[in-house]
Design an enzyme around this catalytic site. Structure first.
Site, short mmCIF file in Angstrom:
data_model
loop_
_atom_site.label_atom_id
_atom_site.label_comp_id
_atom_site.label_asym_id
_atom_site.label_seq_id
_atom_site.Cartn_x
_atom_site.Cartn_y
_atom_site.Cartn_z
N ASN A 56 58.04 49.13 95.20
CA ASN A 56 57.41 50.14 94.36
C ASN A 56 56.25 49.48 93.61
O ASN A 56 56.45 48.84 92.59
CB ASN A 56 58.50 50.67 93.41
CG ASN A 56 57.98 51.70 92.43
OD1 ASN A 56 56.80 52.02 92.40
ND2 ASN A 56 58.88 52.21 91.61
N ASP A 61 52.57 51.78 73.21
CA ASP A 61 53.95 51.34 73.04
C ASP A 61 54.66 52.29 72.06
O ASP A 61 54.42 52.25 70.85
CB ASP A 61 53.96 49.90 72.51
CG ASP A 61 55.38 49.35 72.40
OD1 ASP A 61 56.34 50.16 72.33
OD2 ASP A 61 55.53 48.12 72.37
N ARG A 81 57.66 52.44 70.98
CA ARG A 81 58.49 51.81 69.93
C ARG A 81 57.65 51.45 68.71
O ARG A 81 58.03 51.68 67.58
CB ARG A 81 59.16 50.53 70.47
CG ARG A 81 60.37 50.82 71.32
CD ARG A 81 60.71 49.65 72.18
NE ARG A 81 59.64 49.43 73.16
CZ ARG A 81 59.77 48.68 74.25
NH1 ARG A 81 60.89 48.07 74.48
NH2 ARG A 81 58.77 48.55 75.09
N ASN A 91 65.08 56.37 76.25
CA ASN A 91 65.32 55.49 75.11
C ASN A 91 65.02 56.05 73.73
O ASN A 91 65.51 55.52 72.74
CB ASN A 91 64.51 54.20 75.28
CG ASN A 91 65.00 53.37 76.44
OD1 ASN A 91 66.17 53.00 76.47
ND2 ASN A 91 64.14 53.13 77.41
N GLU A 110 63.83 54.77 90.68
CA GLU A 110 63.02 55.13 91.84
C GLU A 110 63.39 54.31 93.06
O GLU A 110 63.37 54.81 94.19
CB GLU A 110 61.53 54.96 91.52
CG GLU A 110 61.02 56.10 90.64
CD GLU A 110 59.61 55.91 90.14
OE1 GLU A 110 59.22 54.77 89.85
OE2 GLU A 110 58.88 56.91 90.05
P1 ADP Z 1 56.33 53.29 83.76
O1 ADP Z 1 55.86 54.69 83.75
O2 ADP Z 1 55.21 52.28 83.70
O3 ADP Z 1 57.41 52.98 84.79
P2 ADP Z 1 58.47 53.26 81.80
O4 ADP Z 1 59.19 54.41 82.40
O5 ADP Z 1 59.14 51.93 81.79
O6 ADP Z 1 57.00 53.11 82.33
O7 ADP Z 1 58.16 53.68 80.27
C1 ADP Z 1 57.35 52.89 79.45
C2 ADP Z 1 57.35 53.52 78.06
O8 ADP Z 1 58.70 53.55 77.57
C3 ADP Z 1 56.52 52.75 77.04
O9 ADP Z 1 55.72 53.66 76.31
C4 ADP Z 1 57.57 52.17 76.11
O10 ADP Z 1 57.06 52.06 74.81
C5 ADP Z 1 58.67 53.20 76.19
N1 ADP Z 1 59.96 52.65 75.76
C6 ADP Z 1 60.67 51.67 76.35
N2 ADP Z 1 61.78 51.40 75.61
C7 ADP Z 1 61.75 52.23 74.54
C8 ADP Z 1 62.60 52.44 73.40
N3 ADP Z 1 63.72 51.73 73.22
N4 ADP Z 1 62.25 53.40 72.51
C9 ADP Z 1 61.12 54.12 72.68
N5 ADP Z 1 60.29 53.97 73.73
C10 ADP Z 1 60.59 53.04 74.64
#
Ligand code: ADP
Length: 376
Positions: free
Chosen positions: A7, A255, A257, A307, A361
Site C-alpha cells: 500500500n 496533527d 492531537r 482515536n 486496508e
Molecule cells: P493516513 O490517511 O495517512 O493513512 P491516518 O489514518 O493514520 O492517516 O490518520 C492520520 C491522522 O490521525 C492525523 O491527523 C493524526 O493526527 C490523527 N491521529 C492519530 N492518532 C490520534 C489520536 N490519538 N487522537 C487524535 N488524532 C489522532
C-alpha cells in the site's frame, strides 16, 4: 493463501504478508513521512521487498492503486497492457498513482512469477447511480474528459461495510451505512444494501470533507478569483489546494492531537478548525441518511475516526432525530485490536447504531486478492 499487500501512498509505504485463512500478519513493514517524492519511496519499497524474501514467496501480491478511472472497477491482474492503461490515469491522481506504479514495477521485477493484482480505491464506488455520479456540467465536456465523480477510499469503505455487518450480525445487503473515513485524507460514503450510492470525494480526492491539508468542498468561483485576479498561477493554486488548506490552513498543522491540545488550552483558531471539521462531517452524515431514507449504522474509521473521542462526539451532535444517540462513556473507552476490530458507541436500543472500526486496508486488499485469484 499468503498474500503480500503493498500500500504505497504519496508519502508512506504500508505492507503486510497476510495468511488469509487466519487473517494473521506473518510479516509487516511501515515506512512513513517519506519526504522527497520518488527516490525515497523506491528505496523503501526495495527494502521491504528484500525483507519479504525471508518469508518465502507469497501466492500473490496486492497493490493499492488509488485511481482506476472508468476502466477498472474490480481487482485486476497486472500485465504490461494493464500497467500502461493505469499509467494513462496518472493525471487524475498525480500524488498517488505514480508512486504506486513505481512500486508495481519494482515488485514485478523482484517477483516475476508471482501474480500481481491491482486493487483500486475507486472500484467500490463504481455502483454510484447517475444522479450521484454526474456533475451539472456541459455533457460534451464531461464525456470528452471523463469528468464525473469517481470516489476514493473504496478499499476502506468496503472493509467498514463488511466489519459493521459482522458486528451487527446482518448481511451487508440488509443495511444502510454511513461510513466516515477520517484519516489524513477523509471521505464519507453512503452504502445502501451493499452498494456505494454516494461519496464525498469526486473526480479527484479534493472534494468533500475537511482534510489534513485539503479544503474539501469549495465554491469553484474561489479558484477563478485566485487564478484571474490574485496573481496565483495553476501550480500555486495546486499547492494551496493539496498542501496548504484543510486543518493545516485553518490551524497551522494537520496533527489532530496537537490541534486538540491547543484547543483545550484555549487557542481560538484551533477551536474553530475542529468545529469546521466536525460540522462538515455532520452535514454529510445527515445528507447521506436523507439519501438512503435513514441509516442503520454510522461508522468511523481512520486515524482520527478511531482515536479522537471528542471529534466523534462533535460529529454526532444533534443527530438524535435519526435515532443516533451516543453513549458518552463507551465513546471515551474505545479500544480496537485484532480480536475486536469494531466497537459500538451508541446507547443501548439506539435505532441507528454508531460504530468505530479499525481501518485495515492491507487485510482488505489481501482478502479481496485471495477471492479474485481463487475464482479466476
Ligand atoms: P493516513 O490517511 O495517512 O493513512 P491516518 O489514518 O493514520 O492517516 O490518520 C492520520 C491522522 O490521525 C492525523 O491527523 C493524526 O493526527 C490523527 N491521529 C492519530 N492518532 C490520534 C489520536 N490519538 N487522537 C487524535 N488524532 C489522532
Amino acid at each position: 493463501m499468503h498474500i503480500f499487500a503493498l500500500n504505497c501512498g504519496s508519502s508512506s509505504v504500508k505492507s503486510a504478508l497476510i495468511d488469509t485463512s487466519t487473517r494473521q500478519r506473518l510479516f509487516a513493514a511501515r515506512v512513513e513521512n517519506l519526504g522527497a517524492p520518488g527516490a525515497d519511496l523506491q528505496a523503501a519499497v526495495a527494502k521491504v521487498l528484500q525483507d519479504l524474501h525471508e518469508h518465502g514467496a507469497p501466492d500473490a501480491i496486492a497493490h493499492r492503486i488509488v485511481h482506476g478511472g472508468e476502466r477498472f472497477v474490480q481487482a485486476t491482474r497486472i500485465d504490461d497492457a494493464v500497467l500502461e492503461q493505469i499509467e494513462k490515469l496518472s493525471h487524475l491522481a498525480p500524488l498517488h498513482n505514480p508512486p504506486a506504479l513505481a512500486a508495481v514495477r519494482l515488485a514485478r521485477s523482484a517477483y516475476p512469477q508471482t501474480p500481481h493484482i491491482a486493487i483500486f480505491d475507486t472500484a467500490f464506488h463504481a455502483t454510484l447511480p447517475g444522479h450521484a455520479r454526474e456533475y451539472a456540467l456541459p455533457a460534451d465536456l464531461r464525456q470528452r474528459f471523463g469528468i464525473r465523480r469517481y470516489g476514493f477510499h473504496g478499499i476502506s469503505h468496503a472493509h467498514v461495510m463488511a466489519t459493521v455487518a459482522v458486528k451487527l450480525g446482518a448481511d451487508a445487503d440488509q443495511l444502510r451505512i454511513v461510513s466516515c473515513h477520517l484519516g489524513n485524507g477523509a471521505s464519507a460514503a453512503a452504502i445502501e444494501r451493499g452498494r456505494s450510492v454516494d461519496t464525498s470525494m469526486g473526480m479527484t480526492p479534493l472534494e468533500g470533507l475537511v482534510m489534513g491539508t485539503r479544503a474539501g468542498d469549495l465554491d469553484p468561483g474561489i479558484l477563478l478569483d485566485l487564478l484571474q485576479s490574485r496573481d496565483l498561477d495553476a501550480a500555486a493554486v495546486d499547492e494551496v489546494l493539496n498542501k496548504k488548506s484543510g486543518l493545516t490552513g485553518l490551524a497551522g498543522t494537520n496533527d489532530v492531537r496537537e490541534i486538540e491540545r491547543r484547543a483545550t488550552a484555549g487557542d481560538e483558531r484551533c477551536r474553530l478548525a475542529l468545529a469546521i471539521y466536525s460540522y462538515r462531517v455532520r452535514k454529510y452524515i445527515g445528507a447521506y441518511a436523507a439519501v438512503m431514507g435513514g441509516a442503520d449504522a454510522i461508522a468511523f474509521t481512520g486515524g482520527v475516526g478511531e482515536n479522537s473521542a471528542s471529534i466523534r462526539e462533535a460529529c454526532l451532535q444533534r443527530l438524535e432525530f435519526l435515532g443516533a444517540t451516543v453513549d458518552a462513556r463507551a465513546n471515551r473507552n474505545v479500544h480496537l485490536d485484532d480480536v475486536s476490530p469494531c466497537c459500538e458507541i451508541s446507547q443501548p436500543g439506539a435505532r441507528t447504531r454508531i460504530l468505530v472500526v479499525r481501518a485495515d486496508e492491507e487485510l482488505a486488499m489481501a482478502l479481496e486478492t485471495a477471492s479474485a485469484t481463487s475464482s479466476s
